[in-house]
Design a protein around this motif. Structure first.
Motif, mmCIF file in Angstrom:
data_model
loop_
_atom_site.group_PDB
_atom_site.id
_atom_site.type_symbol
_atom_site.label_atom_id
_atom_site.label_comp_id
_atom_site.label_asym_id
_atom_site.label_seq_id
_atom_site.Cartn_x
_atom_site.Cartn_y
_atom_site.Cartn_z
ATOM 1 N N ARG A 37 18.222 32.477 45.539
ATOM 2 C CA ARG A 37 19.516 30.939 45.303
ATOM 3 C C ARG A 37 19.084 31.013 43.670
ATOM 4 O O ARG A 37 19.404 31.065 42.914
ATOM 5 N N SER A 38 17.510 30.685 42.998
ATOM 6 C CA SER A 38 17.050 30.795 42.229
ATOM 7 C C SER A 38 17.876 31.955 41.199
ATOM 8 O O SER A 38 17.815 31.416 39.422
ATOM 9 N N ASN A 84 21.108 31.495 39.942
ATOM 10 C CA ASN A 84 21.320 30.634 38.962
ATOM 11 C C ASN A 84 21.684 31.207 37.482
ATOM 12 O O ASN A 84 22.107 31.095 36.229
ATOM 13 N N TYR A 85 20.199 32.452 37.616
ATOM 14 C CA TYR A 85 20.741 32.813 36.136
ATOM 15 C C TYR A 85 20.706 34.264 35.784
ATOM 16 O O TYR A 85 20.550 34.447 34.604
#
Length: 469
Positions: A363-364, A367-368
């Motif tokens: 998920r992290s 985000n990017y």
């Protein structure tokens, strides 16, 4: 005008028209000169202002990048101190340790005796296992402080003095802003003097039995700022102009923080009349632009004195602007990467099992990066197998099987450990990403091995319906 009467009307008209034309030409010349002067001055003003905006932005990005590094460092330090170790320091009043305590500001020395401290049965005094373990994971310098009467004493550290020794036995005096902040139970974050140099730092209080008895510190030497200084000092604008930074902080007001020849000199308190006059001129010629921890970055008012035509007109505005914007883009990218790393660390630091760890990590990343599908494979060393532990964008994991080391793309990347695999020519029947309204094909696949100290931990597989930029 009687002398004109002896001339013909034609000649009189000629003289009148000539005079009128001369006056028109003169007035036009004055007007054009003033117009050109204003135009060039405006160009110079715009050039100075645009460049100074970029200068401030670059400095701000550099400073924020260092802050992010330190924030990552304190997260790692606290994870090790309070998680890998219990964080519960035991005080041994029956065992005293002596130090020749050195005040890091005045260098005065006095003998002090302190109680022995242990963490999970391990002696902290003059033992560097904990601080060096933290340093290996990221932070540049780490210190554990113990409270003494005159301040806080370094009892375990990897801060190195200019003499090449660990700074154990040095202490921060009570007069320091760091100690004043800590004594209030707050974190100190910002620029601080550490032993014999300036660092970007974070200091957190250590509580023992509900009282502040110590400090956990991480810090980065201002190497990035120093590099920025070196790069900026070589830049010249409008011929021989240059940028500089002067502190407007109450304590350091007038101190030249960056200047080709006056760096480190306080114009206001040096006792030099010329410096004081320069300080007063700067204060009147400059307005506050932006404030940082210890100084205010200022910009010039629209008051640029013109020099020679060569200096005014031979400046290549477009090339300079392009270089500055390219430099800014590079630093913005670095800042984004730091934020991504910090976000990844925060999401995974307290994961209790591999499922949660993998899910939060994916998920992290999402985000990017513009990914729609991802999978985290955990490596079982004993069986030499990779299993899909967590995923995003995949509705059914039943088709996923255990992958042997060296088998397929996943197994191949895992076996090599260091190679990141990129695949763009993905067959259309490879995988269909299902949405609420239909299905779409993947365009790019990236496989990344997770390796720490040459030990394989797992593999991350991510994919997107677009080609990564």
């Amino acid at each position: 005008m009687k002398f004109l009467k002896k001339y013909s009307i034609t000649f009189q008209l000629f003289l009148f028209i000539s005079f009128l034309m001369t006056m028109i030409f003169f007035v036009s010349s004055v007007f054009m000169y003033n117009y050109q002067e204003k135009f060039i001055t405006k160009q110079n003003n715009d050039y100075i202002n645009n460049h100074l905006e970029n200068f401030v932005s670059r400095l701000d990005v550099t400073y924020k990048s260092m802050q992010i590094e330190v924030e990552e460092g304190i997260n790692i330090a606290e994870m090790v101190f309070y998680r890998n170790y219990s964080g519960n320091i035991r005080i041994h009043t029956d065992k005293k340790i002596s130090y020749d305590a050195v005040n890091q500001i005045t260098h005065d020395t006095n003998k002090v005796w302190v109680n022995s401290w242990t963490l999970d049965g391990q002696e902290i005094h003059n033992n560097y296992e904990i601080v060096d373990k933290i340093k290996k994971m990221g932070p540049a310098t780490v210190t554990i402080f113990q409270k003494i009467e005159d301040g806080y004493l370094r009892i375990s550290t990897n801060v190195i003095t200019k003499a090449g020794r660990r700074a154990v036995g040095t202490f921060i005096p009570n007069e320091s802003e760091v100690i004043k902040t800590i004594e209030k139970g707050n974190r100190y974050q910002g620029r601080a003097y550490v032993v014999d140099d300036w660092y970007t730092t974070i200091y957190d209080p250590i509580y023992i039995n509900g009282e502040i008895k110590g400090i956990l510190y991480v810090g980065e030497k201002e190497s990035a700022i120093n590099m920025f200084k070196r790069e900026s000092k070589s830049e010249r604008y409008l011929g021989d102009g240059y940028a500089f930074v002067m502190s407007n902080n109450t304590k350091f007001n007038g101190l030249m923080l960056m200047h080709p020849t006056l760096e480190g000199i306080n114009l206001r308190t040096s006792g030099n009349i010329e410096y004081l006059e320069l300080y007063n001129e700067l204060i009147s010629d400059f307005t506050q632009k932006e404030e940082t921890e210890t100084s205010r970055i200022v910009r010039m008012k629209n008051k640029v004195r013109m020099k020679s035509d060569r200096d005014q007109l031979a400046i290549s505005f477009n090339n300079m602007a392009k270089q500055l914007y390219d430099f800014e883009d590079k630093h913005q990218h670095q800042l984004m990467m730091r934020k991504a790393e910090n976000d990844l660390f925060e999401r995974t630091r307290f994961a209790n099992d591999m499922d949660i760890f993998g899910q939060n990590a994916l998920r992290s990343i999402a985000n990017y990066l513009p990914i729609q599908v991802g999978c985290f494979y955990y490596y079982h060393e004993a069986e030499e197998l990779l299993t899909c532990q967590s995923s995003i964008g995949i509705s059914d994991k039943t088709n996923f099987r255990n992958i042997k080391l060296g088998e397929g793309l996943i197994g191949e990347v895992a076996a090599r450990k260091i190679e990141v695999k990129e695949v763009e020519d993905i067959p259309k029947d490879f995988y269909k990403l299902k949405t609420g309204i239909g299905e779409c094909d993947l365009k790019q696949l990236i496989i990344i091995p997770l390796v720490l100290n040459d030990n394989l931990l797992g593999v991350i597989e991510i994919a997107s319906v677009n080609i990564f930029s």
